[in-house]
Design a protein around this motif. Structure first.
Motif, short mmCIF file in Angstrom:
data_model
loop_
_atom_site.label_atom_id
_atom_site.label_comp_id
_atom_site.label_asym_id
_atom_site.label_seq_id
_atom_site.Cartn_x
_atom_site.Cartn_y
_atom_site.Cartn_z
N LEU A 162 0.80 -1.23 0.00
CA LEU A 162 0.00 0.00 0.00
C LEU A 162 0.84 1.28 0.00
O LEU A 162 0.52 2.21 -0.77
CB LEU A 162 -0.98 -0.02 1.18
CG LEU A 162 -1.99 1.11 1.22
CD1 LEU A 162 -2.89 1.05 -0.01
CD2 LEU A 162 -2.82 1.01 2.48
N PRO A 163 1.90 1.42 0.81
CA PRO A 163 2.68 2.67 0.75
C PRO A 163 3.29 2.94 -0.62
O PRO A 163 3.30 4.08 -1.09
CB PRO A 163 3.77 2.46 1.80
CG PRO A 163 3.23 1.46 2.73
CD PRO A 163 2.37 0.56 1.90
N LEU A 164 3.77 1.91 -1.29
CA LEU A 164 4.34 2.09 -2.63
C LEU A 164 3.26 2.54 -3.61
O LEU A 164 3.47 3.45 -4.41
CB LEU A 164 5.00 0.80 -3.11
CG LEU A 164 5.55 0.83 -4.53
CD1 LEU A 164 6.67 1.85 -4.64
CD2 LEU A 164 6.04 -0.55 -4.94
N GLN A 165 2.11 1.92 -3.53
CA GLN A 165 1.02 2.29 -4.44
C GLN A 165 0.55 3.72 -4.19
O GLN A 165 0.29 4.46 -5.14
CB GLN A 165 -0.15 1.32 -4.29
CG GLN A 165 -1.25 1.54 -5.31
CD GLN A 165 -0.78 1.33 -6.73
OE1 GLN A 165 0.01 0.45 -7.00
NE2 GLN A 165 -1.26 2.16 -7.63
N TYR A 178 2.39 6.13 -2.98
CA TYR A 178 3.44 7.01 -3.47
C TYR A 178 3.35 7.14 -4.98
O TYR A 178 3.54 8.24 -5.53
CB TYR A 178 4.81 6.48 -3.07
CG TYR A 178 5.93 7.42 -3.42
CD1 TYR A 178 6.32 8.41 -2.54
CD2 TYR A 178 6.60 7.31 -4.63
CE1 TYR A 178 7.34 9.29 -2.86
CE2 TYR A 178 7.62 8.18 -4.97
CZ TYR A 178 7.99 9.16 -4.08
OH TYR A 178 9.00 10.03 -4.40
N ILE A 179 3.07 6.05 -5.66
CA ILE A 179 2.95 6.10 -7.12
C ILE A 179 1.77 6.98 -7.53
O ILE A 179 1.86 7.77 -8.47
CB ILE A 179 2.82 4.67 -7.69
CG1 ILE A 179 4.14 3.92 -7.53
CG2 ILE A 179 2.39 4.70 -9.15
CD1 ILE A 179 4.04 2.44 -7.84
N ASN A 192 11.75 8.66 -6.73
CA ASN A 192 12.34 7.35 -6.93
C ASN A 192 12.17 6.56 -5.63
O ASN A 192 13.06 6.56 -4.78
CB ASN A 192 13.82 7.50 -7.31
CG ASN A 192 14.40 6.19 -7.75
OD1 ASN A 192 13.71 5.19 -7.87
ND2 ASN A 192 15.70 6.18 -7.98
N PRO A 193 11.06 5.86 -5.47
CA PRO A 193 10.77 5.18 -4.20
C PRO A 193 11.45 3.81 -4.08
O PRO A 193 10.80 2.78 -3.99
CB PRO A 193 9.25 5.04 -4.23
CG PRO A 193 8.94 4.88 -5.69
CD PRO A 193 9.94 5.77 -6.39
N VAL A 194 12.77 3.81 -4.09
CA VAL A 194 13.50 2.54 -4.03
C VAL A 194 13.23 1.84 -2.70
O VAL A 194 12.97 0.64 -2.66
CB VAL A 194 15.01 2.77 -4.23
CG1 VAL A 194 15.79 1.50 -4.02
CG2 VAL A 194 15.27 3.32 -5.61
N GLY A 195 13.28 2.59 -1.61
CA GLY A 195 13.05 2.00 -0.30
C GLY A 195 11.66 1.40 -0.18
O GLY A 195 11.48 0.31 0.37
N LEU A 196 10.66 2.10 -0.71
CA LEU A 196 9.30 1.57 -0.67
C LEU A 196 9.16 0.33 -1.55
O LEU A 196 8.40 -0.59 -1.22
CB LEU A 196 8.30 2.64 -1.10
CG LEU A 196 8.11 3.81 -0.15
CD1 LEU A 196 7.17 4.84 -0.75
CD2 LEU A 196 7.60 3.33 1.19
#
Length: 62
Positions: free
Chosen positions: A12-15, A17-18, A26-30
């Protein structure tokens, strides 16, 4: 169900952020977090399915 919740909570956090983050981010950590959380969630789901199958199999034979 806990494994699917874990995988969803990790993704969910990556989505979000997108969808709502900056376009040049650049959400590499996510992304790494999402991969690890989805893997852990699938491991929990697999363990649950194996335990459920063994329970059904052993209960049916006994």
């Amino acid at each position: 169900m806990a494994g699917l919740a874990l995988a969803g909570a990790g993704y969910l956090p990556l989505q979000l952020y997108i969808l709502f983050g900056p376009r040049d981010g650049n959400p590499v950590g996510l992304g790494v977090w999402a991969v690890l959380a989805i893997f852990a969630g699938l491991v929990v789901v697999a363990i649950g399915l194996i335990k459920w199958a063994l329970h059904c199999f052993l209960r049916g034979r006994g």
